[in-house]
Design a protein around this motif. Structure first.
Motif, PDB file in Angstrom:
ATOM      1  N   ILE A 210     -13.051  -8.536  -6.867  1.00 26.60           N
ATOM      2  CA  ILE A 210     -13.450  -7.143  -6.622  1.00 26.60           C
ATOM      3  C   ILE A 210     -12.306  -6.382  -5.937  1.00 26.60           C
ATOM      4  O   ILE A 210     -11.978  -5.247  -6.301  1.00 26.60           O
ATOM      5  CB  ILE A 210     -14.737  -7.091  -5.758  1.00 26.60           C
ATOM      6  N   LEU A 211     -11.668  -7.018  -4.954  1.00 33.29           N
ATOM      7  CA  LEU A 211     -10.570  -6.344  -4.239  1.00 33.29           C
ATOM      8  C   LEU A 211      -9.382  -6.091  -5.165  1.00 33.29           C
ATOM      9  O   LEU A 211      -8.712  -5.065  -5.049  1.00 33.29           O
ATOM     10  CB  LEU A 211     -10.130  -7.175  -3.033  1.00 33.29           C
ATOM     11  N   TYR A 212      -9.128  -7.017  -6.084  1.00 37.37           N
ATOM     12  CA  TYR A 212      -8.050  -6.798  -7.053  1.00 37.37           C
ATOM     13  C   TYR A 212      -8.359  -5.550  -7.869  1.00 37.37           C
ATOM     14  O   TYR A 212      -7.516  -4.662  -8.002  1.00 37.37           O
ATOM     15  CB  TYR A 212      -7.892  -8.016  -7.976  1.00 37.37           C
TER      16      TYR A 212
ATOM     17  N   ILE B 135      -6.003  -2.257  -8.133  1.00 34.00           N
ATOM     18  CA  ILE B 135      -5.212  -2.028  -9.351  1.00 34.00           C
ATOM     19  C   ILE B 135      -5.541  -0.667  -9.929  1.00 34.00           C
ATOM     20  O   ILE B 135      -4.704   0.004 -10.509  1.00 34.00           O
ATOM     21  CB  ILE B 135      -5.435  -3.165 -10.398  1.00 34.00           C
ATOM     22  N   SER B 136      -6.780  -0.208  -9.728  1.00 35.53           N
ATOM     23  CA  SER B 136      -7.195   1.059 -10.349  1.00 35.53           C
ATOM     24  C   SER B 136      -6.966   2.246  -9.428  1.00 35.53           C
ATOM     25  O   SER B 136      -7.502   3.301  -9.646  1.00 35.53           O
ATOM     26  CB  SER B 136      -8.668   0.959 -10.742  1.00 35.53           C
ATOM     27  N   SER B 137      -6.188   2.051  -8.347  1.00 30.56           N
ATOM     28  CA  SER B 137      -5.983   3.182  -7.431  1.00 30.56           C
ATOM     29  C   SER B 137      -4.516   3.585  -7.376  1.00 30.56           C
ATOM     30  O   SER B 137      -3.659   2.855  -7.846  1.00 30.56           O
ATOM     31  CB  SER B 137      -6.452   2.847  -6.025  1.00 30.56           C
TER      32      SER B 137
ATOM     33  N   LYS C 111      -6.295  -1.794   0.234  1.00 35.32           N
ATOM     34  CA  LYS C 111      -7.549  -1.043   0.319  1.00 35.32           C
ATOM     35  C   LYS C 111      -8.726  -2.004   0.134  1.00 35.32           C
ATOM     36  O   LYS C 111      -8.780  -2.747  -0.836  1.00 35.32           O
ATOM     37  CB  LYS C 111      -7.551   0.014  -0.793  1.00 35.32           C
ATOM     38  N   THR C 112      -9.658  -2.001   1.092  1.00 35.66           N
ATOM     39  CA  THR C 112     -10.821  -2.900   0.958  1.00 35.66           C
ATOM     40  C   THR C 112     -12.101  -2.110   0.705  1.00 35.66           C
ATOM     41  O   THR C 112     -13.081  -2.669   0.231  1.00 35.66           O
ATOM     42  CB  THR C 112     -11.043  -3.727   2.241  1.00 35.66           C
TER      43      THR C 112
END
Ligand code: ADP
Ligand code: PAZ
Ligand code: K
Length: 256
Positions: free
Chosen positions: A248-250, A254-256, A93-94
């Motif tokens: 930011i992408l990490y 990780i939070s999704s 997811k970006t």
């Protein structure tokens, strides 16, 4: 702590973040014939050098524009860091709407830069990345990735003069005293540096005219500072843009 890695055609750049803070960063040369074990050893040694234990790394994210190294770097992460890395590409997811004709074709580094630049500087934007290639990315006023331009990079252009012209030496890229060079080295420095300054200002002006907007212009990559100091259009130099984008992408994944 997380490890972020950007595999470019010339360099692999690594960063260790604690939250938003970049604690360490390193640059390795990209070597297509190195093995997963060789990269694993190099990274283990870098960690040792700053007394960082592998067990402190809770996750890894990787972007690559060198397909033969993708699998190998993934294997290295599993074997030496005990982590399955996030890989920037299909499936990750970006949060970026990519309007390239074929979104899969856009280089992962360009996507990562766009994510970081939008978050930090807002849209519309033009990003110039001086890597092996010089890339230009245009992000429209809605924060959508539209496309851009790809030109030969400064390093490979300079190298090409040396390789293809018998009397031209390998030179150090520093600013010459004047545009009119009066010896071979100064003439080459002028041609390369002012040639690139002209390219940047020319392409940026054309994008502005085409889009009828005034996007902010952010530069990153090895030669960004050198070119920005002479360019009329580059507003911000952000050497950490790609590492920030990976962080930011990490967090987004990780939070999704
Ligand atoms: N921090 C730096 N200072 C000076 N030159 C650099 C730096 N980083 C990269 N370069 C030079 O810029 C060129 C492109 O490198 P890099 O930006 O790492 O490209 P890529 O992302 O394609 O691997 C190379 O010639 C490299 O030697
Ligand atoms: C344009 C690039 C070669 C730049 O790579 P780099 O200079 O950072 O090594 C890379 O982003 C790439 O391979 N892109 C795929 C083609 C595209 O973006 O359309
Ligand atoms: K790059």
């Amino acid at each position: 702590m997380i490890l972020v890695m950007d595999v470019g055609n010339t360099n692999i750049v690594l960063g260790v973040y604690e939250g938003k803070e970049l604690l360490h960063n390193w640059r390795l040369s990209t070597n297509r014939s190195a093995t997963a074990d060789e990269y694993g050893l190099m990274i283990s040694n870098l960690f040792k050098h700053v007394q960082l234990d592998v067990s402190e790394i809770s996750g890894v994210i990787l972007s690559s524009v060198v397909p033969p190294l993708n699998h190998l770097m993934e294997e290295m992460c599993e074997r030496y860091l005990g982590k399955n890395p996030f890989i920037v590409g299909p499936g990750l997811k970006t949060g970026l709407n990519i309007r390239y004709e074929n979104p899969k074709e856009v280089g992962a580094d360009r996507i990562v830069n766009a994510v970081a630049a939008i978050e930090q500087y807002g849209a519309p934007l033009i990003i110039v990345d001086f890597g092996t290639a010089t890339t230009y990315d245009y992000i429209d006023e809605h924060g959508q990735y539209i496309g851009g331009a790809i030109a030969p990079g400064i390093g490979i252009s300079t190298e090409a003069l040396y390789q293809k012209a018998a009397k031209l030496p390998r030179i150090e890229l520093s600013k010459p005293k004047s545009t009119v060079g009066r010896n071979t080295v100064a003439s080459m420095q002028s041609g390369i540096i002012y040639g690139y300054v002209g390219q940047v200002d020319g392409i940026v002006s054309r994008i502005c005219a085409e889009t009828k907007l005034k996007p902010r212009v952010i530069a990153t990559g090895g030669f960004a500072e050198l070119i920005a100091s002479e360019s009329k259009t580059i507003e911000i130099v952000d050497p950490l843009l790609t590492l920030t984008g990976l962080r930011i992408l990490y967090e987004r994944n990780i939070s999704s």
